[in-house]
Motif scaffolding. Structure first.
Motif, mmCIF file in Angstrom:
data_model
loop_
_atom_site.group_PDB
_atom_site.id
_atom_site.type_symbol
_atom_site.label_atom_id
_atom_site.label_comp_id
_atom_site.label_asym_id
_atom_site.label_seq_id
_atom_site.Cartn_x
_atom_site.Cartn_y
_atom_site.Cartn_z
ATOM 1 N N ALA A 22 0.835 -1.202 0.000
ATOM 2 C CA ALA A 22 0.000 0.000 0.000
ATOM 3 C C ALA A 22 0.869 1.251 0.000
ATOM 4 O O ALA A 22 1.895 1.309 0.668
ATOM 5 N N GLY A 23 0.450 2.233 -0.784
ATOM 6 C CA GLY A 23 1.135 3.511 -0.803
ATOM 7 C C GLY A 23 2.257 3.639 -1.812
ATOM 8 O O GLY A 23 2.721 4.743 -2.088
ATOM 9 N N GLU A 24 2.707 2.535 -2.387
ATOM 10 C CA GLU A 24 3.783 2.583 -3.375
ATOM 11 C C GLU A 24 3.226 3.014 -4.729
ATOM 12 O O GLU A 24 2.056 2.790 -5.046
ATOM 13 N N THR A 25 4.098 3.606 -5.549
ATOM 14 C CA THR A 25 3.721 4.001 -6.898
ATOM 15 C C THR A 25 4.766 3.485 -7.882
ATOM 16 O O THR A 25 5.971 3.621 -7.646
ATOM 17 N N TYR A 26 4.303 2.875 -8.960
ATOM 18 C CA TYR A 26 5.172 2.343 -10.000
ATOM 19 C C TYR A 26 4.755 2.924 -11.345
ATOM 20 O O TYR A 26 3.574 2.955 -11.674
ATOM 21 N N ILE A 27 5.728 3.354 -12.139
ATOM 22 C CA ILE A 27 5.460 3.907 -13.465
ATOM 23 C C ILE A 27 5.945 2.912 -14.516
ATOM 24 O O ILE A 27 7.095 2.439 -14.464
ATOM 25 N N VAL A 28 5.079 2.601 -15.471
ATOM 26 C CA VAL A 28 5.390 1.616 -16.508
ATOM 27 C C VAL A 28 5.317 2.270 -17.887
ATOM 28 O O VAL A 28 4.273 2.813 -18.266
ATOM 29 N N ALA A 29 6.409 2.229 -18.626
ATOM 30 C CA ALA A 29 6.438 2.707 -20.007
ATOM 31 C C ALA A 29 6.064 1.549 -20.928
ATOM 32 O O ALA A 29 6.703 0.494 -20.902
ATOM 33 N N ILE A 30 5.022 1.735 -21.734
ATOM 34 C CA ILE A 30 4.568 0.714 -22.675
ATOM 35 C C ILE A 30 4.940 1.174 -24.081
ATOM 36 O O ILE A 30 4.376 2.135 -24.604
ATOM 37 N N ASP A 31 5.891 0.512 -24.672
ATOM 38 C CA ASP A 31 6.412 0.880 -25.991
ATOM 39 C C ASP A 31 5.667 0.127 -27.085
ATOM 40 O O ASP A 31 5.635 -1.112 -27.079
ATOM 41 N N VAL A 32 5.059 0.860 -28.020
ATOM 42 C CA VAL A 32 4.409 0.242 -29.179
ATOM 43 C C VAL A 32 5.478 -0.022 -30.230
ATOM 44 O O VAL A 32 6.014 0.911 -30.831
ATOM 45 N N GLY A 33 5.809 -1.273 -30.442
ATOM 46 C CA GLY A 33 6.868 -1.613 -31.388
ATOM 47 C C GLY A 33 6.572 -1.135 -32.797
ATOM 48 O O GLY A 33 5.450 -1.228 -33.277
ATOM 49 N N HIS A 34 7.610 -0.592 -33.444
ATOM 50 C CA HIS A 34 7.521 -0.073 -34.809
ATOM 51 C C HIS A 34 6.702 1.221 -34.857
ATOM 52 O O HIS A 34 6.358 1.789 -33.820
ATOM 53 N N THR A 35 6.414 1.674 -36.063
ATOM 54 C CA THR A 35 5.654 2.910 -36.257
ATOM 55 C C THR A 35 4.695 2.699 -37.423
ATOM 56 O O THR A 35 4.807 1.726 -38.172
#
Length: 283
Positions: A22-35
């Motif tokens: 409880a109380g923790e914060t996690y940031i997740v970067a989600i990379d969309v492969g290619h363009t």
């Protein structure tokens, strides 16, 4: 009936996941492969990989946000995506600038040219193979936080297997463009040290190949809501289980959502081409 088809399995994946502090914060970067401009592999039906990747990335973002409703820690995901060409290191720089605790790159798999057959459907030439299918997860031993990367990859791979998804083993074949060593064979994890987005990330990083889109049968399954829900559920389960065993980094940054368009030039191989030492799937 497929093991991933019933909607209730998605709920069960959360119900039996490890509870975060409880109380923790996690940031997740989600990379969309290619363009959109350089879309990666082309599926058996002619659909670009980028579209598959974007669908899963957006669903993964939503599912991660939904897990915050059960209390405990907060996960703040954001998407890195571009319709224009985008230099690979720019992706991990964006993740670092947002203090991401984890970088997850979403892809869908192809096969080497020598395995692809050709057929004509509705006047269009399609390339396909029935030989390969399944998921795979990649890590780089050049990532400064390799052990944590491997932990996330293992947990995602095991979660994939809980849905009875099989491990795609063709990247281990002793042929040009493959020959990838196992980082954890039992969990379906490869070591691919020079994948640019994995080795340049300053945080733990994994690349997930959700399935083989040049396999006509698997491509069809990958476009169903049930299969997509199961894939995102497995990735969420792996991420949450990892964070449950990992202290969060202190930060003051607020929630961020990034959809970026960059004109930075980069070189992209043709879909289906035999990859050079720097892999096509890392675009």
């Amino acid at each position: 009936m497929k093991p991933w088809a019933p909607a209730f399995l998605f709920v069960l994946a959360f119900a039996f996941g490890a509870r975060l502090a409880a109380g923790e914060t996690y940031i997740v970067a989600i990379d969309v492969g290619h363009t959109k401009a350089s879309p990666g592999a082309i599926s058996a039906s002619g659909r670009p990989e980028y579209e598959f990747n974007r669908e899963i990335a957006r669903q993964l973002e939503q599912r991660l946000k939904e897990t915050n409703k059960d209390g405990g820690a907060t996960i703040k995901p954001f998407i890195i995506s571009s319709e224009k060409p985008m230099a690979l290191p720019a992706r991990t720089k964006i993740a670092a600038s947002k203090n991401a605790d984890l970088f997850v790159s979403i892809h869908h798999d192809s096969a080497q040219d020598q395995y692809l057959e050709e057929r004509e459907v509705n006047g269009k030439e399609e390339r396909f193979t029935n030989e390969f299918s399944g998921y795979s997860v990649f890590v780089s031993r050049k990532n400064p936080r390799y052990e944590e990367s491997l932990d996330v990859a293992r947990r995602i791979g095991r979660a994939m297997q809980s849905y009875q998804f099989k491990f795609a083993r063709h990247h281990h074949e002793q042929i040009a463009g493959e020959n990838r060593p196992f980082a954890d064979e039992a969990a379906g994890v490869y070591a691919f040290d020079d994948l640019v987005v994995l080795k340049t990330a300053t945080m733990p990083a994994v690349l997930v190949e959700c399935g083989v889109i040049v396999n006509p049968k698997e491509e069809q399954a990958l476009q169903t809501r049930g299969r997509q829900a199961a894939i995102t559920s497995a990735i969420v389960r792996g991420i949450r289980d990892h964070f449950a065993h990992t202290p969060a980094n202190p930060r003051t940054q607020k929630d961020v959502v990034v959809e970026t368009n960059s004109s930075a030039p980069t070189r992209y191989p043709k879909p289906g081409a035999t990859p050079a030492p720097s892999p096509s799937r890392d675009n």
